[in-house]
Structures are given as structure tokens and as C-alpha cells.
Design an enzyme around this catalytic site. Structure first.
Site, mmCIF file in Angstrom:
data_model
loop_
_atom_site.group_PDB
_atom_site.id
_atom_site.type_symbol
_atom_site.label_atom_id
_atom_site.label_comp_id
_atom_site.label_asym_id
_atom_site.label_seq_id
_atom_site.Cartn_x
_atom_site.Cartn_y
_atom_site.Cartn_z
ATOM 1 N N ARG A 1 38.926 37.691 25.666
ATOM 2 C CA ARG A 1 37.986 38.752 26.073
ATOM 3 C C ARG A 1 38.317 40.055 25.356
ATOM 4 N NH1 ARG A 1 35.860 37.742 32.124
ATOM 5 N NH2 ARG A 1 33.850 37.217 31.245
ATOM 6 N N GLN B 1 32.624 40.258 22.700
ATOM 7 C CA GLN B 1 31.653 40.526 23.770
ATOM 8 C C GLN B 1 30.305 39.840 23.548
ATOM 9 O OE1 GLN B 1 31.463 44.732 24.589
ATOM 10 N NE2 GLN B 1 33.415 44.698 25.652
ATOM 11 N N ASP C 1 30.330 36.163 24.681
ATOM 12 C CA ASP C 1 30.966 35.892 25.966
ATOM 13 C C ASP C 1 29.991 35.247 26.955
ATOM 14 O OD1 ASP C 1 32.316 35.943 28.363
ATOM 15 O OD2 ASP C 1 33.263 37.865 27.961
ATOM 16 N N SER D 1 30.369 36.132 30.736
ATOM 17 C CA SER D 1 29.736 37.391 31.156
ATOM 18 C C SER D 1 28.226 37.237 31.270
ATOM 19 C CB SER D 1 30.034 38.499 30.146
ATOM 20 O OG SER D 1 31.364 38.898 30.250
ATOM 21 N N TYR E 1 42.041 41.050 33.796
ATOM 22 C CA TYR E 1 41.776 40.236 34.976
ATOM 23 C C TYR E 1 42.669 40.671 36.141
ATOM 24 C CZ TYR E 1 39.169 36.838 32.182
ATOM 25 O OH TYR E 1 38.248 36.218 31.402
HETATM 26 P P1 NAD Z 1 36.343 37.080 37.348
HETATM 27 O O1 NAD Z 1 35.064 36.311 37.467
HETATM 28 O O2 NAD Z 1 37.576 36.388 36.923
HETATM 29 O O3 NAD Z 1 36.644 37.785 38.770
HETATM 30 C C1 NAD Z 1 35.676 38.546 39.446
HETATM 31 C C2 NAD Z 1 36.314 39.759 40.093
HETATM 32 O O4 NAD Z 1 37.094 39.360 41.229
HETATM 33 C C3 NAD Z 1 37.252 40.525 39.188
HETATM 34 O O5 NAD Z 1 36.778 41.841 39.061
HETATM 35 C C4 NAD Z 1 38.598 40.463 39.920
HETATM 36 O O6 NAD Z 1 39.352 41.639 39.750
HETATM 37 C C5 NAD Z 1 38.163 40.281 41.362
HETATM 38 N N1 NAD Z 1 39.208 39.755 42.266
HETATM 39 C C6 NAD Z 1 40.141 38.798 42.036
HETATM 40 N N2 NAD Z 1 40.900 38.603 43.146
HETATM 41 C C7 NAD Z 1 40.438 39.450 44.100
HETATM 42 C C8 NAD Z 1 40.797 39.706 45.458
HETATM 43 N N3 NAD Z 1 41.800 39.054 46.041
HETATM 44 N N4 NAD Z 1 40.087 40.654 46.135
HETATM 45 C C9 NAD Z 1 39.072 41.319 45.540
HETATM 46 N N5 NAD Z 1 38.678 41.108 44.269
HETATM 47 C C10 NAD Z 1 39.348 40.193 43.561
HETATM 48 O O7 NAD Z 1 36.165 38.328 36.405
HETATM 49 P P2 NAD Z 1 35.057 38.680 35.320
HETATM 50 O O8 NAD Z 1 33.877 39.267 35.993
HETATM 51 O O9 NAD Z 1 34.811 37.510 34.456
HETATM 52 O O10 NAD Z 1 35.783 39.814 34.444
HETATM 53 C C11 NAD Z 1 36.771 40.637 34.943
HETATM 54 C C12 NAD Z 1 37.255 41.635 33.902
HETATM 55 O O11 NAD Z 1 37.154 41.217 32.557
HETATM 56 C C13 NAD Z 1 36.504 42.929 33.939
HETATM 57 O O12 NAD Z 1 37.446 43.936 33.712
HETATM 58 C C14 NAD Z 1 35.605 42.908 32.778
HETATM 59 O O13 NAD Z 1 35.235 44.206 32.349
HETATM 60 C C15 NAD Z 1 36.500 42.230 31.788
HETATM 61 N N6 NAD Z 1 35.671 41.639 30.744
HETATM 62 C C16 NAD Z 1 35.949 41.934 29.441
HETATM 63 C C17 NAD Z 1 35.155 41.391 28.441
HETATM 64 C C18 NAD Z 1 35.394 41.717 26.995
HETATM 65 O O14 NAD Z 1 35.981 42.730 26.698
HETATM 66 N N7 NAD Z 1 34.965 40.841 26.084
HETATM 67 C C19 NAD Z 1 34.124 40.539 28.766
HETATM 68 C C20 NAD Z 1 33.881 40.250 30.115
HETATM 69 C C21 NAD Z 1 34.683 40.797 31.092
#
Ligand code: NAD
Length: 360
Positions: free
Chosen positions: A121, A126, A129, A132, A225
Site C-alpha cells: 500500500r 493507489q 488498489d 480500496s 494498518y
Molecule cells: P482494514 O480494512 O484493514 O481495516 C479497517 C479499519 O479498521 C482500519 O481503519 C483499522 O484501523 C480499523 N480497526 C482495526 N482494529 C480495530 C479495532 N479493534 N477497533 C476499531 N477499529 C479497528 O483497513 P483499510 O481500510 O484497508 O486501510 C487502512 C489504512 O490503509 C488506512 O490508513 C488507509 O488510508 C491506508 N491505505 C493506504 C493505501 C495506499 O497508500 N495505497 C491504500 C488504501 C488504504
């Protein structure tokens, strides 16, 4: 000879998306590939065969034997993998954690398999992805499902029959899906709160018009994450959440920790403490659920509360989900398809990181 790029019809139950759209088919042809699809490949997503201009339509058996590069949403079954052209490449959401013997079949065909779940990521990644893009559709649909199941209006209404108070909605986990859920619920007029263990989500939640629910637990991990919570952190989160849920009408759960079962956040006792007519939509159903009561693929009632564990949210928005997915794959394959030839540079961290299987 230009390579043959093929897209099969998805066979997984409930899967309506397609990995290749007429738009990306045109663009792959411009990159020098010969593009083919199985009859009806895009039909469930709203793309009939006739829309794939210049694309050859070929039966599955022949496609598998001819394809140098196969695009899919979910992994083809073992019987299909066993019939791959020797040396073929496969790109899709291949569920590499599923221990079901597909590695041996791919090795036997000397196939190279890219599991898009493994894409690093980084900023450069992006546009590729798929997690996402698909989470965006799933978060949107989760809120629409919650609105459908709820016996309440979401917005505040002033009517001749009196004033209706807006629904209070809590989004658990504010990653890509959670933020889309917050934005969608706000557009429907609900009062929205969100919480996450990554502290940087406060600003993101607030920028969408939601309120950050501070449960006093912060657990940022590596790679953007979350990490798993300690026992004490979990206990604190649960105790404060139980109290808060008594005033909430709708909960949308999106919390996940990559490669692990979903964190259990909402207990049966918490659900029992919620008001009659409340709704929990648990997007984490597939990986075990954030709610103790969730049953994957089912809507159940617990007291007066409905708990839904939908499995096909992204697929239920198949047209736009496929458009985004197909563009993600076009951008990814563009890293190694040049002038009709497949030439991966294994020094590229995106290719090396996404690769699941490769001939030894
Ligand atoms: P995910 O589907 O793995 O998790 C969803 C959310 O659940 C996350 O925000 C996580 O912090 C939260 N979570 C985990 N345990 C928890 C708990 N016990 N209580 C409450 N919340 C909890 O995550 P995602 O949506 O795929 O992505 C998360 C991160 O990755 C974000 O920071 C996003 O900006 C980043 N991201 C980066 C890129 C990139 O740069 N290419 C692309 C996509 C996402």
C-alpha cells in the site's frame, strides 16, 4: 505473437463483478494484447458481450488453454487452474490465505499468480488498489442496507405529524470502507459517529461531518494498518462502547486487521443493551465478524435488534465496482505488459510484493 489476455465468467456464488470491462479491453488491446472473453463474462455487471468491441468471445475450455494472462475477480476453481496454459499468468483477488491446494496446481502449470490482496500500500500503488476500490462500494452499500433494515428515518424531519429525530449511526473502524460509510450516512441525514484505533482517523472522520468517538484506545500498527489490541486495551474499549451503544440506532462494523480474524468488538450483551429496532450491519462477517452474534450471509434478530452479516456488498454494486476493479487491474498489468509482451521486472516492489506463486 502478441499475448492472449482473457477474462473468464466468474463462477463463485453471488459474484456479479467482472475483471475486464469494454473500456479496459480497448486499452489492453492498445497495449498490444489479443483480448478474449468467455461468453457472458460481463453480463451480470451490465456489460453484454456485444459491448466488448473487437474482443473475441470464446468458450471457457479454449480460453483456459490459450490465455497467457488471465484476469479474474475471485480465484478460478482448482479444475480450471489445472487446465491453465503452461507458463500462464493469473491476476485477481486470489485469497492466498485459503489453504486449499491451489499452490500445487499452479506450480504444476508453472503459472505466475498475482494476488491483488498482497499489493503493497504505497502511494504509487493507489491506482491499482482493488481492496480500496471495492471497500468503497462495500461501505456505501452497507449503509444503504442498514437504512433498508432500520425501522427509522435516517434524517431529521419536521412534518405535520411532528418532528422526527435523526438516527444516530456509529461506524466502527474508519478505514476506506468506514469513511465511505460515514460519508454515505451523512448524505442520508443521519447523525454520524466513527471510531478507530488509528488516531489519524479523527481528522478524517471530522472532515466528513462525523464525530470522532474517543474510547481512549490507540493502536496504530505498521504500513498504515491497525495492530491487534492488548487484553487491557480491549477491555477498556468494550466497557466504554457498551455504555455508548445504548443510545445508538445503527452500527456499521468495518474493523479489520490484515491477515487475522476480524477483532470481536461488539458482544451479545452489548447488542442486548441496544434499543429495539436498532440495526447492526457487520461488514467483517467474512472474516468472523466484529459482532459476536454475526452469522455470515444471514440477517438475524436478537431481541429487538437486527444483526446482518452481508457477504456480497461490493458485488451488489457490480457495475461501478467492476469499472473500478478493471481499471485497477489495467494499471497493475501495465507494469509488465509492454508492446504485447509480458515482461515483469522482479525488482519492482509492487510486482514482487503482489506475487503469490511463481515457477521456481
Ligand atoms: P482494514 O480494512 O484493514 O481495516 C479497517 C479499519 O479498521 C482500519 O481503519 C483499522 O484501523 C480499523 N480497526 C482495526 N482494529 C480495530 C479495532 N479493534 N477497533 C476499531 N477499529 C479497528 O483497513 P483499510 O481500510 O484497508 O486501510 C487502512 C489504512 O490503509 C488506512 O490508513 C488507509 O488510508 C491506508 N491505505 C493506504 C493505501 C495506499 O497508500 N495505497 C491504500 C488504501 C488504504
Amino acid at each position: 505473437m502478441p499475448i492472449v489476455l482473457a477474462c473468464l465468467q466468474e463462477r463463485a456464488p453471488g459474484e456479479r463483478r467482472v475483471a475486464l470491462t469494454p473500456e479496459t479491453a480497448r486499452k489492453f488491446a492498445a497495449l498490444g494484447a489479443t483480448v478474449r472473453i468467455e461468453p457472458g463474462a460481463g453480463a451480470e455487471a451490465g456489460f453484454p458481450d456485444a459491448d466488448y468491441a473487437g474482443v473475441e468471445v470464446q468458450e471457457r475450455e479454449a480460453l483456459l488453454a490459450a490465455a497467457d494472462l488471465l484476469l479474474c475477480v475471485q480465484s478460478p476453481a482448482g479444475a480450471d487452474l489445472a487446465r491453465l496454459k503452461p507458463g500462464a499468468m493469473l491476476v485477481g483477488l486470489l485469497a492466498p490465505h485459503r489453504a486449499d491446494g491451489r499452490e500445487a496446481l499452479l506450480a504444476e502449470r508453472r503459472a505466475t499468480a498475482f494476488a491483488m490482496e498482497k499489493l503493497p500500500r504505497t502511494t504509487r500503488a493507489q491506482a491499482m488498489d482493488v481492496l480500496s476500490s471495492q471497500a468503497g462500494m462495500a461501505g456505501y452499500k452497507a449503509v444503504l442496507l442498514a437504512a433498508q433494515l432500520s425501522p427509522r428515518f435516517f434524517p431529521m424531519l419536521s412534518t405535520a405529524a411532528g418532528t422526527i429525530r435523526p438516527s444516530k449511526l456509529l461506524v466502527v473502524g474508519a478505514g476506506v470502507a468506514g469513511l465511505q460509510a460515514i460519508a454515505t450516512a451523512r448524505r442520508l441525514g443521519a447523525q454520524v459517529e466513527g471510531f478507530d484505533v488509528r488516531p489519524e482517523t479523527r481528522e478524517q472522520i471530522e472532515s466528513l461531518g462525523g464525530r470522532f468517538l474517543d474510547l481512549g484506545v490507540s493502536a496504530a500498527g505498521s504500513g498504515g494498518y491497525a495492530r491487534e489490541l492488548s487484553a487491557e486495551e480491549r477491555a477498556l474499549q468494550q466497557q466504554r462502547l457498551a455504555e455508548h451503544l445504548k443510545g445508538i440506532d445503527v452500527v456499521v462494523c468495518t474493523a479489520a486487521v490484515p491477515g487475522r480474524p476480524a477483532p470481536r468488538i461488539i458482544t451479545a450483551a452489548m447488542v442486548a443493551g441496544m434499543k429495539p429496532g436498532s440495526v447492526v450491519v457487520d461488514m467483517a462477517a467474512e472474516t468472523g465478524g466484529n459482532c459476536e452474534l454475526t452469522r455470515p450471509g444471514e440477517n438475524l434478530r436478537h431481541g429487538g435488534v437486527t444483526v446482518a452479516g452481508p457477504l456480497d456488498l461490493a458485488s451488489s454494486g457490480a457495475l461501478h465496482a467492476s469499472e473500478m476493479y478493471a481499471r485497477n487491474l489495467l494499471n497493475f498489468v501495465g507494469l509488465f505488459l509492454k508492446d504485447g509482451v509480458l515482461a515483469p521486472d522482479w525488482n519492482d516492489e509492487l510486482l514482487a510484493g503482489t506475487c503469490w506463486q511463481r515457477p521456481g
